[in-house]
Structures are given as C-alpha cells and as structure tokens.
Design a protein around this motif. Structure first.
Motif, PDB file in Angstrom:
ATOM      1  N   TYR A 144     -19.880  19.382   8.033  1.00 57.13           N
ATOM      2  CA  TYR A 144     -21.219  19.522   7.446  1.00 57.13           C
ATOM      3  C   TYR A 144     -22.154  20.279   8.390  1.00 57.13           C
ATOM      4  O   TYR A 144     -22.875  21.193   7.971  1.00 57.13           O
ATOM      5  CB  TYR A 144     -21.795  18.143   7.132  1.00 57.13           C
ATOM      6  N   LEU A 145     -22.133  19.896   9.655  1.00 57.29           N
ATOM      7  CA  LEU A 145     -22.998  20.552  10.631  1.00 57.29           C
ATOM      8  C   LEU A 145     -22.603  22.006  10.829  1.00 57.29           C
ATOM      9  O   LEU A 145     -23.462  22.882  10.983  1.00 57.29           O
ATOM     10  CB  LEU A 145     -22.939  19.809  11.967  1.00 57.29           C
ATOM     11  N   GLY A 146     -21.283  22.273  10.834  1.00 63.32           N
ATOM     12  CA  GLY A 146     -20.813  23.633  11.058  1.00 63.32           C
ATOM     13  C   GLY A 146     -21.171  24.576   9.926  1.00 63.32           C
ATOM     14  O   GLY A 146     -21.583  25.718  10.155  1.00 63.32           O
ATOM     15  N   ILE A 147     -21.012  24.096   8.674  1.00 63.09           N
ATOM     16  CA  ILE A 147     -21.251  24.961   7.516  1.00 63.09           C
ATOM     17  C   ILE A 147     -22.709  24.924   7.072  1.00 63.09           C
ATOM     18  O   ILE A 147     -23.376  25.959   6.975  1.00 63.09           O
ATOM     19  CB  ILE A 147     -20.333  24.561   6.347  1.00 63.09           C
ATOM     20  N   VAL A 148     -23.211  23.713   6.819  1.00 65.48           N
ATOM     21  CA  VAL A 148     -24.570  23.575   6.290  1.00 65.48           C
ATOM     22  C   VAL A 148     -25.610  23.627   7.402  1.00 65.48           C
ATOM     23  O   VAL A 148     -26.580  24.394   7.338  1.00 65.48           O
ATOM     24  CB  VAL A 148     -24.712  22.255   5.489  1.00 65.48           C
TER      25      VAL A 148
END
Length: 295
Positions: free
Chosen positions: A216-220
C-alpha cells in the motif's frame, strides 16, 4: 475541479500512511520498512516511464533536480519510520502538519518571499506552544524515546520543507512523472545503505498485514501520493499544497485510536489541537484556482 479532487485524494492518502508506516516498521525495522517501500515504488514508476517511452534524463543536468527531490524522500522518511517506533501514528501526522511554517520561513530567508503577516506570526506561535505541550507530554508518558521521536520528526519536516522549497526554485519545467521517478530512484542508494547496516533481511517472512502495508505504501503512499503532490505543486503553490497536512492529522489520529488502539492522553490531544489551530489560522483563506496561493 481537478485541483480539488487531487487535493482531497492526497488528504486520504496522507491520513492513512502514518498507520501503515507504523505497521510495516514494527514488523521489519525502520530502515527495512522504508527501503522495500521506496524500492517497490521506484521500480513501478520506472516501468511507467518505459511504457510511456519517456526518458528520465531528458535534458543535461536534470540529475541535480532529482537529487533535490530525493532530499524530501530518503532522509525524511528514514526519520519518520524511526520516529514511528516510539510515538503514535496520529502524532506523526500532526507534527508533519507544521510543514507550511517551515516552508514559509525557508521561502522568506532563501527566496525572498515574505508570506508572514501578523496573523501568520500569531499562528506560528500557537503551533509552537502546541509542540511544547506535546513535547512535555511525551517526556512524561514514554520518556526519552518519545522525545527523540519528536526531534526526529522535526528534522524530517526540515528535510521535506527544504526539498519542496528548493524544487519550487529550480524545477518549474520538470514534468511530474519524471519528478516522481527521479526523486524515488535517487533515494534508493541511501536507503539501501541504511537497510544493509540496520536490517539486511528480506520482507518474505512478515505477516500479511505487514506485507500489505508495504505494498500500500509503495503503490499508493509513494507513487500515487507523490504524483498528486508534485501535480499540485505545479498547479497551485507549495504553501497551499502543504495545507493537506492541516486536515489529514484529524483522520490519522482517529484511525490510530479506532484501528490500532493507540492511547491519546488529554495533554497530547490539547497539544495536537493547538498545532492544528495554528495551521488553520495560517491558511484561513485560500483558493483552488490555478496559480492562486493563500491570502
């Protein structure tokens, strides 16, 4: 209208990332959590460049701008992840909401832009009082670790504000996608060094929650979040863009309490409210029209 949509989406992202940061850093390490996040983000955004057949180094000397952008990612997030081990996720968002003050001060002394009226000076004083209240609360509740976490957050805010102000000065003609890709990719070597020294392990054995947090942190949180952030920097101003931090802490604190069971003392709550009041007074009037900054 598109500016408003991007602004509101960024609020949602910044409201949820502090808790995801805490979850991922607790399962790996502060260095491992941020390294795998940014590495995933850098690979993803580089692939987007390849698909769009766009070049990262599209003109001479652009690497200097990417280095400036990376100052707001690598050093900043290393400190944020480390701080997340000792202070609540909501407090991270509250403290980061003071970024507009730091950007305003840097713009005044560096760019010669005086954004401080009497009202804004009063707002800054209120926010500082709030930080002092928070500082004293953490000293009593969690001891030196909490104080170190607060100091780390203050340094991270300075790093982020320095990068943002510098980018406004030298990078007006750099496309948003290249800005995002360059900042993320140039952050990887520094983060890799810290990962190797303080962690050195892979994320393969972490729980489902920890793994989903990193994804989640990497993409969003990184790719979409930075694209929106740099998009707003191009469409409005650094000061108005940074006011996302005025609203997102309210949701971040609520999520920390409801979802993660974080305990917020009355003194900490008062300090947080003073900080947010100061930020609100600082940006009491603003417009979403392109090129129009806070009044």
């Amino acid at each position: 209208m598109i500016n408003l949509f991007a602004y509101l989406t960024l609020i949602i992202i910044w409201s949820t990332t502090p808790l995801a940061i805490k979850w991922s850093a607790a399962e790996l390490s502060f260095a491992g959590g941020i390294f795998w996040r940014i590495l995933l983000s850098a690979i993803l955004v580089f692939c987007i460049l390849l698909v769009r057949k766009e070049r990262l180094f599209f003109k001479p000397g652009v690497w200097r701008f990417y280095l400036v952008a990376s100052l707001g990612i690598g050093p900043n997030f290393l400190l944020v992840y480390w701080a997340s081990l000792s202070i609540p996720s909501g407090l991270i968002a509250v403290m980061f909401s003071t970024t507009p003050f730091c950007i305003g001060l840097l713009s005044y002394f560096w760019l010669g832009n005086n954004v401080f009226t009497l009202r804004r000076v009063a707002a800054l004083c209120i926010a500082i009082i709030g930080l002092v209240v928070i500082f004293s609360d953490q000293l009593v509740v969690v001891g030196e670790d909490g104080v170190y976490g607060i100091v780390a957050m203050l340094i991270s805010i300075l790093s982020f504000a320095l990068s943002t102000t510098w980018m406004q000065k030298v990078g007006a003609d750099i496309p948003i996608l290249q800005t995002t890709a360059g900042g993320l990719i140039f952050s990887v070597p520094l983060l890799a060094i810290f990962w190797w020294v303080f962690d050195g392990t892979s994320p393969l054995n972490i729980s489902l929650l920890g793994g989903l947090s990193i994804i989640y942190l990497g993409i969003v949180g990184s790719v979409i979040g930075f694209l929106l952030y740099y998009f707003l920097l191009h469409r409005i101003t650094a000061y108005l863009t940074s006011t996302v931090g005025m609203i997102s802490p309210v949701f971040a604190v609520t999520l920390g309490i409801v979802v993660a069971g974080e305990v917020i003392s009355l003194q900490l709550l008062i300090g947080a409210m003073l900080v947010l009041l100061g930020v609100a007074i600082y940006h009491i009037k603003f417009s979403f029209r392109s090129g129009v900054g806070p009044q």
